[in-house]
Design an enzyme around this catalytic site. Structure first.
Site: not given
Length: 540
Positions: A75, A131
């Protein structure tokens, strides 16, 4: 008198022509929907009957399916590639996602997609996952180009209590959003996205990035969370694996979210002026890797954190009502770094203004059917283990040097075939009746749906779940056109291709910035910050 009237006529005509030009050159709104850990086989338009995804499917059948769209295998690298247009190896962001409490962040010298769009006059909003670092204030979204952010900074949170590893994660810009705790995350992010669409003043174009938690696993206490456990078991009782059943419930909520967003754009009167992109950040993770979220990449080989197709080939769609090409499949080679230049060009920018990037604009290829300028894609280089992969020859051949991240012990697992006879037949009527299709209202037909779906369904002959791994001391070469499931290593057949692609890989090794060692900073512990994930380095 005659001269005065003539001058007035010219002024009126000139104003009318300017209005036409301005209307023709109106900058589109952009809504980018990013799913988390969604697999190739988790959506219906790729041929799976197991979990209905009528809204996502309707977007695909009405738009352009990007059938050879590649992402990073995890990710953080994917999100950094998307927002910078550069391969993560250039700034040490390859392979590993940022850990909870790790003092690592997207380098500040890198200019992001929302910053570029702001310079073109866009308002920029982020809803959902970040993130990309939060140890300092200037690592967080509103310092990296977004006018606003509602969501969470770490890699994942619980769908209900919004806690991860002992810390509460939900934020409204820099402030903790306690008032929204216990609202199901997918519902919450959908509602906040709808608010952004409704409240926006469209004198300025809107860039809205909706970065979902779904269908990522939550945490070690409850990996798979649904709004209504009983209803999920009832609806998906035909799925024997209880984890896959819960996953289906999570995916259903994500699919409904896509429909709600499309419907809100229509109600606001801006759907026809909006580019919608849907994709996953990487392939699904499943039974053999860490937090099992029961996703499926079948019949593709591999999973999240691998460089096989199942880890890096994403279900991806672009819809724009004003595109020349519609209800089509684009099988040209594309990469997530291409999104920045593609959207920048769509917004009226010049790619040359973006500086040195690895992405190429695919705007003409997607909307006009032009030939893409991309001939190869670097999938990744892991300088710790090492392993690496590159696709060349305009998407035909993939070179893999060593299989995968070694500590996971993966060797190209296929997962499970999800097409047993218990699955219901594909429901075309459900797609036609979906909120997404009704909002678009472009007279999609059953025949067109089934024709497109058949072309998108990959058929492979493999039956086993454990293919032979690439030799750790050698190389694997796959012909992705004739063998998309990577069943046969053809390295010995084509030594000249191995030589060519190896040279290309070596050129990337020369520009690679080594990764930092990954560890959690004990000073980040949420107990020091009212049990929340904070910008802990600001307090040192």
């Amino acid at each position: 008198m005659y001269c005065t009237m003539s001058l007035l006529y010219v002024k009126v005509l000139f104003s009318a022509l300017c209005a036409v030009v301005l209307a023709h050159n109106k900058q589109p709104n952009i809504v980018l929907i990013l799913a988390d850990d969604l697999g190739w086989n988790d959506v219906g338009f790729h041929g799976s009957n197991q979990i209905p995804t009528p809204n996502i499917d309707a977007l695909a059948y009405n738009g352009v399916v990007l059938n050879r769209f590649y992402v990073q295998s995890t990710c953080t690298p994917s999100r950094s590639a998307l927002l910078t247009g550069q391969y993560p190896i250039r700034y040490g962001f390859q392979v590993m996602p940022i850990l909870h409490g790790e003092n690592r962040y997207l380098p500040l010298h890198l200019k992001t997609l929302p910053l570029h769009l702001k310079q073109l006059g866009y308002a920029t909003r982020l809803v959902g996952k970040w993130h990309l670092g939060h140890s300092y204030f200037n690592n967080t979204p509103i310092y990296r180009g977004f006018d606003s952010h509602f969501g969470y900074w770490p890699g994942a949170i619980d769908y209900f209590n919004h806690v991860a590893d002992g810390g509460y994660g939900m934020r409204r810009n820099l402030l903790t959003s306690w008032s929204t705790q216990n609202e199901y995350a997918t519902h919450l992010f959908t509602r906040k996205s709808q608010d952004a669409i409704i409240e926006h003043n469209y004198k300025k174009p809107l860039f809205l990035m909706i970065s979902h938690l779904a269908v990522h696993a939550a945490d070690e206490n409850q990996l798979l969370e649904v709004p209504d456990f009983a209803e999920t078991n009832k609806t998906f009782g035909y799925i024997s694996d209880h984890r896959r059943r819960l996953f289906a419930g999570m995916l259903t909520e994500l699919d409904k979210s896509v429909g709600s967003v499309c419907n809100t754009l229509k109600d606001k009167g801006v759907l026809d002026d909006t580019i919608i992109i849907f994709l996953s950040d990487n392939g699904a993770q499943n039974t053999e890797m860490g937090y099992d979220n029961a996703g499926s990449n079948w019949p593709l080989r591999g999973m999240k954190a691998t460089l096989f197709e199942g880890g890096v080939r994403s279900p991806a769609i672009m819809y724009y009502s004003k595109a020349k090409v519609k209800s089509a499949i684009n099988s040209q080679l594309m990469h997530i770094t291409d999104l920045m230049p593609t959207l920048y060009v769509a917004a009226g920018g010049n790619v040359k203004d973006l500086g040195t990037i690895d992405g190429v604009s695919q705007w003409g290829a997607i909307t006009q059917g032009d030939e893409s300028s991309r001939s190869s894609v670097l999938l990744d280089i892991d300088d710790f283990h090492p392993h690496s992969s590159l696709i060349g020859y305009r998407g035909r051949y993939k070179l893999i040097n060593d299989s995968v991240i070694n500590e996971f012990g993966q060797d190209g697992y296929y997962g499970k075939d999800t097409s047993p006879t218990k699955n219901p037949p594909y429901d075309v009527d459900l797609v036609l009746a979906s909120p997404t299709n009704k909002a678009i209202n472009k007279r999609l037909t059953k025949k067109k749906i089934l024709t497109i779906r058949k072309k998108l369904t990959i058929q492979c002959t493999h039956k086993g779940t454990r293919p032979k791994p690439c030799d750790k001391n050698g190389l694997c070469l796959f012909d992705l056109v004739n063998d998309p499931c990577e069943t046969e290593n053809v390295a010995k057949k084509y030594p000249h291709i191995i030589t060519d692609l190896s040279k290309q890989l070596l050129s990337y090794w020369k520009i690679l910035k080594p990764q930092d060692k990954h560890f959690t900073d004990t000073k980040s512990n949420p107990i020091y910050y009212n049990n929340t994930w904070s910008t802990w380095m600001e307090h040192q």
